[in-house]
Design an enzyme around this catalytic site. Structure first.
Site, mmCIF file in Angstrom:
data_model
loop_
_atom_site.group_PDB
_atom_site.id
_atom_site.type_symbol
_atom_site.label_atom_id
_atom_site.label_comp_id
_atom_site.label_asym_id
_atom_site.label_seq_id
_atom_site.Cartn_x
_atom_site.Cartn_y
_atom_site.Cartn_z
ATOM 1 N N HIS A 158 9.031 -4.881 13.353
ATOM 2 C CA HIS A 158 9.238 -3.597 12.669
ATOM 3 C C HIS A 158 9.233 -2.373 13.578
ATOM 4 C CE1 HIS A 158 4.895 -3.338 13.024
ATOM 5 N NE2 HIS A 158 4.694 -4.296 12.140
ATOM 6 N N HIS B 81 13.011 -4.174 10.980
ATOM 7 C CA HIS B 81 12.547 -4.138 9.604
ATOM 8 C C HIS B 81 11.869 -2.789 9.341
ATOM 9 C CE1 HIS B 81 12.920 -8.461 8.350
ATOM 10 N NE2 HIS B 81 13.094 -8.560 9.652
ATOM 11 N N ASP C 239 8.729 -3.149 -0.713
ATOM 12 C CA ASP C 239 8.567 -3.907 0.525
ATOM 13 C C ASP C 239 7.416 -3.302 1.314
ATOM 14 O OD1 ASP C 239 9.456 -6.006 2.366
ATOM 15 O OD2 ASP C 239 9.962 -4.363 3.704
ATOM 16 N N ASP D 154 14.363 -1.634 3.825
ATOM 17 C CA ASP D 154 14.513 -2.973 3.264
ATOM 18 C C ASP D 154 14.480 -2.948 1.738
ATOM 19 O OD1 ASP D 154 14.744 -3.960 5.774
ATOM 20 O OD2 ASP D 154 12.894 -5.124 5.769
ATOM 21 N N GLU E 162 5.330 -3.420 5.356
ATOM 22 C CA GLU E 162 5.193 -3.896 6.734
ATOM 23 C C GLU E 162 3.707 -3.983 7.033
ATOM 24 O OE1 GLU E 162 7.674 -5.064 8.272
ATOM 25 O OE2 GLU E 162 9.286 -4.185 7.081
#
Length: 236
Positions: A61, A157, A11, A162, A13
């Site tokens: 986030h 997040h 994942d 995640d 960001e």
């Protein structure tokens, strides 16, 4: 060489939604699965994007411009990142988003690797979830609720958090973690495995009869179900 049965749940960001508008990756989080079992290997890095983070992204986030000021640039971590994911099957929720950003970062630093698909295969868990649960919400939060995964600690997040949550979702959604079979019995299919039959020469199974007290408790429970629901299949 690709390690047999190796998957990396990934994942990211970012500073915003579109790399074509100059947005960059600010966090990468990866956890490793080998033969559908979590290992202790992870890759986690915060990255200075050399640009401002959109306010809307910070609300998602919680990563601020100030926090990233002393973090490494993508060019400083690209080799370690490539080494970690090379040869693996990447498990990503909404893969085009993350892969698009990673490919853009490769381009910006003139990496020897030009595209994720040159060194990895990609499994999009969002596409899989939509096929498995058509017409339903298939966000990571929705899947956690559907599969009984506790994500109460996920206020914002985060790439590593995640990816850890997604690994749980992936294992349950694709058939659960098969732990009672030998590694050689596992196949590349998410839910395929070899059924091992019991030997016909084994001793007969012992049958334990229930007691009168247990029979009475069972009957009382059936009567309670009949009363509360109006219909009990076991009494029909």
């Amino acid at each position: 060489m690709r390690k047999k049965g190796r998957q990396v749940v990934l994942d990211t960001e970012t500073t915003g939604l579109n790399p074509k508008e100059g947005h960059r990756i600010i966090e990468i989080g990866c956890v490793e699965l080998v033969n559908r079992r979590l290992t202790d290997r992870q890759f986690h890095m915060y990255i200075n994007p050399e640009r401002h983070i959109d306010d809307g992204a910070i609300e998602v986030h919680g990563i601020t411009n100030e926090f990233l000021q002393d973090k490494p640039l993508f060019k400083d971590v690209v080799d370690d990142f490539v080494d970690f994911i090379r040869g693996a099957e990447l498990i990503i929720h909404n893969a085009p988003f993350d892969v698009g950003f990673i490919d853009n970062e490769f381009k910006l630093v003139n990496s020897a690797v030009k595209h994720v698909n040159d060194i990895c295969t990609v499994f999009d868990s969002l596409v899989y979830a939509r096929k498995k649960h058509p017409g339903q919400r298939n966000s990571l939060d929705a899947l956690c609720k559907r599969y009984g995964i506790d994500n109460s600690h996920r206020d914002l997040h985060g790439a590593l958090l995640d990816s850890e949550i997604l690994s749980d979702v992936y294992l349950l959604m694709t058939g659960g973690q098969i732990s009672l079979l030998d590694d050689d019995d596992l196949t590349d299919g998410a839910t395929e495995y070899i059924i091992q039959r019991l030997s016909s020469d084994r001793p007969p199974l012992k049958v334990i009869q229930c007691s009168e007290e247990e029979l009475l408790e069972h009957q009382q429970m059936l009567e309670l179900l009949e009363k509360s629901s109006g219909a009990c299949l076991w009494t029909q």
